[in-house]
Each structure stands twice: as structure tokens, then as C-alpha cells.
Design a protein around this motif. Structure first.
Motif, mmCIF file in Angstrom:
data_model
loop_
_atom_site.group_PDB
_atom_site.id
_atom_site.type_symbol
_atom_site.label_atom_id
_atom_site.label_comp_id
_atom_site.label_asym_id
_atom_site.label_seq_id
_atom_site.Cartn_x
_atom_site.Cartn_y
_atom_site.Cartn_z
ATOM 1 N N GLN A 119 13.505 71.909 -27.385
ATOM 2 C CA GLN A 119 14.086 73.012 -27.439
ATOM 3 C C GLN A 119 14.146 73.533 -26.070
ATOM 4 O O GLN A 119 15.570 73.392 -26.211
ATOM 5 N N ASP A 123 18.400 73.163 -25.233
ATOM 6 C CA ASP A 123 19.211 73.998 -24.515
ATOM 7 C C ASP A 123 20.200 73.383 -23.767
ATOM 8 O O ASP A 123 21.486 73.743 -23.032
ATOM 9 N N SER A 132 12.225 78.759 -33.446
ATOM 10 C CA SER A 132 12.342 79.599 -32.227
ATOM 11 C C SER A 132 12.476 78.648 -30.523
ATOM 12 O O SER A 132 13.142 77.289 -30.299
ATOM 13 N N GLY A 133 12.880 79.571 -29.095
ATOM 14 C CA GLY A 133 13.587 78.903 -28.141
ATOM 15 C C GLY A 133 12.122 78.204 -27.722
ATOM 16 O O GLY A 133 11.164 77.989 -28.281
ATOM 17 N N TYR A 134 12.148 77.132 -26.136
ATOM 18 C CA TYR A 134 11.176 76.952 -25.445
ATOM 19 C C TYR A 134 10.361 77.855 -25.155
ATOM 20 O O TYR A 134 9.045 76.902 -24.898
ATOM 21 N N LYS A 348 21.431 82.677 -33.893
ATOM 22 C CA LYS A 348 21.287 82.357 -32.618
ATOM 23 C C LYS A 348 22.585 82.994 -31.924
ATOM 24 O O LYS A 348 21.655 82.328 -30.387
ATOM 25 N N TYR A 349 23.191 81.447 -32.138
ATOM 26 C CA TYR A 349 24.471 81.075 -31.303
ATOM 27 C C TYR A 349 25.294 81.714 -31.353
ATOM 28 O O TYR A 349 26.432 81.416 -30.955
#
Length: 351
Positions: A119, A123, A132-134, A348-349
């Protein structure tokens, strides 16, 4: 859309990941997308080359998947199979392929899939991905850290400690740990390397088994009772599912061999317990900062206490996986579920 479904890798859950990827890729194709199913470690072809027209032949270039083995994969053999023998985790053409996609569906499980490293790399490279993110991925992957966040947020979780190979004997005596207890790798999944220790004489063997997979392990209180799971998607808890193995506990074999466990969704428990477990699942996701989707595993003790065991940030999507069953109980078929996960991840983007 053009979508890469990224699976495989080099974790103990490699086979499960490949099956998840196969199921997801099929569903997204039925939804009308151009989908490439790729093995993140093996890559496409033997060296970097022009792949500008790859999505026009997406099904032909996708990998073919077999059934999940009853045992974890031999990762040394997998490494030896890679033709370019590069030290890079990403196989040939994978990064370029992912950059070409509208979004990458992460069907990876375990190390270098759920631990936030991919992730973070994506990014930096401007690659959009599901899940989910990192940071939240890294927090959830480390069961010792996740426990600290659970306790701080008031999420009930079994008492436990994290041990390294060097300190296990001294810490076990110092912490006055007792049996029965559960011994498991700190950052593993699919119950690989997990043992339920009923007798002190079994403890050392359980540690050796867990340390085969990682340098750190978790030792926690054994909660005798029933096992459940709750998916949280876009902040909403899905119906509770109960997992009851025919034999033993809910280990790797019982999770992925058809007919090895009885799974009931919605779970046959009092409505008050259902609502409480769903509330705790949402609170656990929030405690770790998990967005889009996740799945929380629970034990319900014989006395009626609820304990959150761990969080899964990229849960399985195989024929026997839990989230698809929960979604079906909520009136959503598999194709709709996969599309929903893509759409909430894209949000999210935006903006």
C-alpha cells in the motif's frame, strides 16, 4: 474499467490469495470490466517489455488457479520457480501493469499484502488500490500492536503478550502465564502456526511451531466458547457469522477445506449479543483507522463475554470465505460485493 487483481506473493497464505484473486477476477469480469489476474511475485513474462495493449487480451494473459492445498505452501520452492530470480518483490511488468489500471484489487493475504508495504509503495507510485491504507494495514497486521490499540479504545480482547525467540522462557515465567493458552505468530493469518496449549508440556512445541513462521509470537488467554466473525464495510457491520469446526479448532484446513466447518449466518445468538458484537467490530476498525472494508474475529465465552481476537484488512474471498457469506445474508451476491468494494475504494481518491 481496466482492473488488475493482484494475488499470490510470498506469504504463507499464498494459495488462499490466489483463490481469492480467481474468484474476484471472475466476478469483476461478469460485471463488465476488463480484468487481469496477476501474481505479484511471478509477474508477467520474464523481463520488462511493452505491455501497452495488455488489457485488450486480459483473460488470455491472466494466470490460471488451482484449488487451495490443505497445507501451507513451500515458499522456498515458489522462490526457485521465478525465472528472473530478482531480489525485487514485484515480478516483471507488475508495476507498469498496475499503473495502467484504473484500480488494483488487492487480493493478497498475509506478509507483503496486508502489512502495509505494498500500500505504501502504491501510494508513492500513484497507483489506486482497494482496501485500507498502509498505516492501518500495518497496525492490524501486528497482533501485539493491535491489542494495544484495542485496549486503548475499550475493545475487549484476550489478555496476552508478545514474545521474541530470545526472551520467551524468561518472559513466560515473569508474566506468570498459565495454560490453557493460545500461541500464534504475531503477524500471520489463516491460523497458520497457531496452537491451543492445554498442558504445560505442550508449550515448547507450540512455540517452536509458531517460530517457524516468524521471529515474534503472541501468547494469549484461551477463551473457551464459540467463534464468530463480523465484516465492516464502509463503516457498516454486516450480519454476524459463526464458525464451528467439525473437528479441532478453526485452523487452516478447517477454514479452506469444504465441509470441514459448519458456518451459520446470521449466527444463532440473542439479538442483544449480535448488536453488541457488531458495535465492537466497528469500534475495532475505527481504533486501527481501517477504512473501506475489514473483518473482525471474535470469541464468545461460555459466560457470554465477547472478545475481539484480531482484525483482517484484506479478508479472504474464496468459496468458503466469510465475508461473501455475510454479504449474501444481507442480500448482496458475490458480484455486487466485489463491485461495492471497488466503488468504495475509488471514493478515497475523489476530490
Amino acid at each position: 474499467m481496466d482492473i488488475v487483481v493482484l494475488a499470490g506473493g510470498l506469504s504463507a497464505e499464498r494459495d488462499v490469495s490466489l483463490k481469492t484473486g480467481d474468484m474476484v477476477a471472475g466476478a469483476l469480469r461478469r460485471n463488465g470490466h476488463r480484468v487481469i489476474l496477476a501474481d505479484v511475485f511471478m509477474g508477467y513474462k520474464e523481463k520488462e517489455e511493452d505491455i501497452s495493449d495488455l488489457f485488450a487480451q486480459s483473460e488470455q494473459v491472466s494466470i490460471t488457479i488451482t484449488d487451495i492445498s490443505e497445507t501451507a505452501p513451500d515458499l522456498a520452492r515458489i522462490r526457485a520457480m521465478r525465472k528472473d530470480q530478482s531480489d525485487c518483490f514485484f515480478g516483471p511488468n507488475i508495476i507498469r501493469m498496475c499503473q495502467m489500471a484504473d484500480i488494483v484489487f488487492l487480493a493478497l493475504h498475509g506478509e507483503n499484502g496486508e502489512n502495509g508495504k505494498i500500500q505504501a509503495a502504491f501510494d508513492l507510485l500513484g497507483i489506486r488500490y482497494t482496501g485500507s491504507g498502509y498505516l492501518s494495514s500495518a497496525l492490524a497486521m501486528d497482533k501485539g500492536i493491535a491489542k494495544l490499540f484495542f485496549r486503548e479504545a475499550g475493545v475487549p480482547t484476550p489478555k496476552g503478550i508478545k514474545l521474541s525467540k530470545a526472551e520467551w522462557n524468561d518472559r513466560f515465567q515473569k508474566e506468570k502465564l498459565t495454560v490453557p493458552c493460545v500461541v500464534k505468530p504475531c503477524c500471520g493469518g489463516s491460523s497458520i502456526g497457531v496452537s491451543i496449549v492445554q498442558d504445560p508440556e505442550e508449550f515448547e512445541a507450540a512455540l517452536k511451531q509458531a517460530f517457524l513462521w516468524e521471529e515474534e509470537v503472541i501468547i494469549e488467554d484461551y477463551i473457551k466458547g464459540r467463534e464468530f466473525s463480523v465484516a465492516v464495510i464502509a463503516g457498516r457491520a454486516l450480519p454476524v457469522i459463526e464458525m464451528a469446526p467439525i473437528e479441532g479448532f478453526y485452523d487452516y484446513k478447517n477454514k479452506y477445506k469444504s465441509g470441514s466447518a459448519i458456518e451459520t449466518c446470521p449466527a444463532q445468538i440473542p439479538e442483544a449479543i449480535t448488536h453488541k458484537m457488531q458495535e465492537i467490530a466497528v469500534a475495532a476498525a475505527n481504533a486501527l483507522g481501517i477504512d473501506t472494508y475489514s473483518r473482525m474475529d471474535f470469541m464468545l465465552s461460555e459466560s457470554g463475554e465477547i472478545f475481539c481476537l484480531e482484525a483482517n484488512t484484506l479478508p479472504g474471498m474464496t468459496p468458503t470465505s466469510l465475508i461473501p457469506q455475510e454479504a449474501q445474508a444481507a442480500g448482496m451476491d458475490f458480484c455486487s460485493l466485489c463491485e461495492w468494494l471497488v466503488q468504495i475504494s475509488l471514493q478515497k481518491y475523489e476530490g
